[in-house]
Design an enzyme around this catalytic site. Structure first.
Site, PDB file in Angstrom:
ATOM      1  N   GLU A 167       0.797  -1.241   0.000  1.00  0.00           N
ATOM      2  CA  GLU A 167       0.000   0.000   0.000  1.00  0.00           C
ATOM      3  C   GLU A 167       0.827   1.287   0.000  1.00  0.00           C
ATOM      4  OE1 GLU A 167      -2.764  -0.542   3.254  1.00  0.00           O
ATOM      5  OE2 GLU A 167      -3.510  -2.431   2.448  1.00  0.00           O
ATOM      6  N   GLU A 272      -6.133 -10.843  -1.256  1.00  0.00           N
ATOM      7  CA  GLU A 272      -6.958 -10.649  -0.049  1.00  0.00           C
ATOM      8  C   GLU A 272      -8.441 -10.618  -0.406  1.00  0.00           C
ATOM      9  OE1 GLU A 272      -5.570  -7.289   2.274  1.00  0.00           O
ATOM     10  OE2 GLU A 272      -3.474  -7.757   1.887  1.00  0.00           O
TER      11      GLU A 272
HETATM   12  O1  9MR Z   1      -7.087  -8.489   8.496  1.00  0.00           O
HETATM   13  C1  9MR Z   1      -6.199  -7.632   9.182  1.00  0.00           C
HETATM   14  C2  9MR Z   1      -6.812  -7.177  10.498  1.00  0.00           C
HETATM   15  O2  9MR Z   1      -6.944  -8.275  11.383  1.00  0.00           O
HETATM   16  C3  9MR Z   1      -5.972  -6.098  11.115  1.00  0.00           C
HETATM   17  O3  9MR Z   1      -6.605  -5.603  12.268  1.00  0.00           O
HETATM   18  C4  9MR Z   1      -5.737  -5.004  10.113  1.00  0.00           C
HETATM   19  C5  9MR Z   1      -4.902  -3.928  10.771  1.00  0.00           C
HETATM   20  O4  9MR Z   1      -4.162  -3.192   9.938  1.00  0.00           O
HETATM   21  O5  9MR Z   1      -5.111  -5.515   8.963  1.00  0.00           O
HETATM   22  C6  9MR Z   1      -5.917  -6.439   8.298  1.00  0.00           C
HETATM   23  O6  9MR Z   1      -5.297  -6.869   7.106  1.00  0.00           O
HETATM   24  C7  9MR Z   1      -5.031  -5.872   6.139  1.00  0.00           C
HETATM   25  C8  9MR Z   1      -3.816  -6.301   5.365  1.00  0.00           C
HETATM   26  O7  9MR Z   1      -2.751  -6.499   6.247  1.00  0.00           O
HETATM   27  C9  9MR Z   1      -3.439  -5.284   4.302  1.00  0.00           C
HETATM   28  N1  9MR Z   1      -4.543  -5.014   3.432  1.00  0.00           N
HETATM   29  C10 9MR Z   1      -5.786  -4.667   4.070  1.00  0.00           C
HETATM   30  C11 9MR Z   1      -6.164  -5.733   5.093  1.00  0.00           C
HETATM   31  C12 9MR Z   1      -7.491  -5.409   5.725  1.00  0.00           C
HETATM   32  O8  9MR Z   1      -7.368  -4.256   6.489  1.00  0.00           O
END
Ligand code: 9MR
Length: 382
Positions: A167, A272
């Site tokens: 990102e 994802e």
């Molecule tokens: O699924 C993840 C969630 O449990 C966390 O709280 C969150 C915090 O940043 O991150 C989520 O995963 C993210 C991923 O690492 C990057 N792309 C977006 C995902 C959803 O937020």
């Protein structure tokens, strides 16, 4: 089959030890079914993200389900900087080690997520080591190099691919104005790819982002990927997160981006995938992690179960997505859903906290949903 894909398949097959294979088969037979990973073998890997809760509790039911259904796993949280390396000199290996053992034990392709991200970092990451003020460029580069060398080095040969940078692009505005960019400039990306490659030359290295169907964002990414390739920066794939909704983005929008990345000379990973079925508000169609929308009952219409018509819409959406992925099976290495069952999805709390969402392939009792059957049927029907 293009060269890169053939090499990739050979690698993942080699990783699949005989013992693991027979264990997987025995499990599938005991449970009386073939998993999605097996159905799609030869097309692309089918993955899921493994939560900290699953790793902490060693949830047998969930781990068996994952082993049966999937051929790839991603660390949902446990390898993020803030968790594995919460402060300088402190490493938390317990959960990532468990995940690595699980993946190796079942011959699964393991994704390391993620080396460099602006979110979920260590609290002191951007502070000067002497205390007070922002860290200098040289000190940050040193920290970044040490982090990457230690983490990639520990799991060399075990993590098959890394989301090296996550990102770093801000929709239509070019580079995201994160501390990484402000302190190091866009050079931080290529530094990350070079260090990871030096430590583990066999690992596939990806750039990963959301809203990749946005043509402005996709063009920007494709352009720097081309530039990286021209200048010998080791990048092997682009990750399209694909946190989508029922009607948007369109299949045509997603297809245009897949083609753009493939034409830039890299493989595509769908990293994802989930399908948000709940009503939106302004801001809810993004995956920008800082977005927050207040709770209201009208934004949470199905706390006790998804109506049959919505289940059907969800299944049709998954079906059209997988049809698209199959069309590009030579350019797509992996399709990963962001979690396994609806009770564990981040979408229950984003962007509105405390909702009941239904974005995945398995329900809250870990049973396959209509969406699962639609995805499986694409292969069963030949
Ligand atoms: O699924 C993840 C969630 O449990 C966390 O709280 C969150 C915090 O940043 O991150 C989520 O995963 C993210 C991923 O690492 C990057 N792309 C977006 C995902 C959803 O937020």
């Amino acid at each position: 089959m293009p060269m890169s894909r053939r090499r990739f398949c050979t690698q993942s097959m080699a990783a699949l030890s005989l013992a693991a294979l027979s264990k997987k088969r025995a499990l599938a037979e005991a449970l009386g079914s073939t998993g999605l990973g097996d159905l799609y073998r030869g097309d692309f890997l089918i993955g899921t993200a493994v939560s900290n809760r699953t790793l902490e509790t060693q949830d047998r039911g969930m781990l068996d389900l994952i082993a049966r259904e999937f051929s790839a796993v991603t660390a949902e949280n446990c390898m993020k900087w803030g968790q594995v390396h919460p402060e300088a000199g402190r490493w938390e290996w317990e959960l990532p080690d468990r995940l690595v053992r699980f993946a190796s034990g079942h011959g699964m392709y393991l994704l390391g997520h993620t080396l460099v991200w602006h979110s979920q970092t260590a609290r002191d990451l951007f502070q000067a080591p002497s205390g007070g003020g922002r860290i200098s460029r040289d000190d940050l580069l040193r920290k970044m190099e040490e982090h990457i060398r230690t983490l990639v080095g520990r799991y060399k040969g075990k993590v098959a691919a890394w989301d090296v940078v996550n990102e770093a692009v801000d929709e239509d505005k070019g580079w995201r104005r994160s501390p990484w960019l402000e302190i190091l400039g866009p050079e931080f990306l290529e530094r990350g790819f070079h260090w990871a490659h030096e430590v583990d030359p066999a690992a596939r290295l990806l750039y990963n982002d959301y809203n990749m169907h946005n043509p402005g964002k996709a063009r920007f990414v494709a352009e720097f990927v081309r530039d990286f390739k021209k200048r010998g920066v080791p990048i092997h794939g682009v990750g399209m997160q694909a946190h989508v909704m029922l009607d948007s983005p369109t299949i045509a929008e997603l297809e245009a981006s897949i083609r753009l990345f493939a034409d830039a000379g890299v493989q595509v990973h769908i990293t994802e995938l989930d399908v948000d079925v709940l009503p939106g508000r302004e801001g809810s169609a993004t995956s920008e992690i800082s977005t927050r929308v207040g709770y209201s009952a009208e934004l949470n219409p199905w706390p006790d179960g998804l109506p049959a018509e919505m289940e059907r819409r969800l299944a049709r959406r998954y079906e059209e997505l997988f049809r698209l992925f199959l069309k590009y099976r030579d350019r797509i290495d992996r399709v990963t859903t962001w979690g396994t069952s609806d009770d564990e999805t981040w979408k229950n709390n984003f962007p509105v906290p405390g909702r009941t969402n239904y974005p995945l392939l398995f329900d809250r009792k870990k049973q396959p949903k209509g969406a699962y059957r639609a995805v499986a049927a694409l292969k069963n029907s030949g």
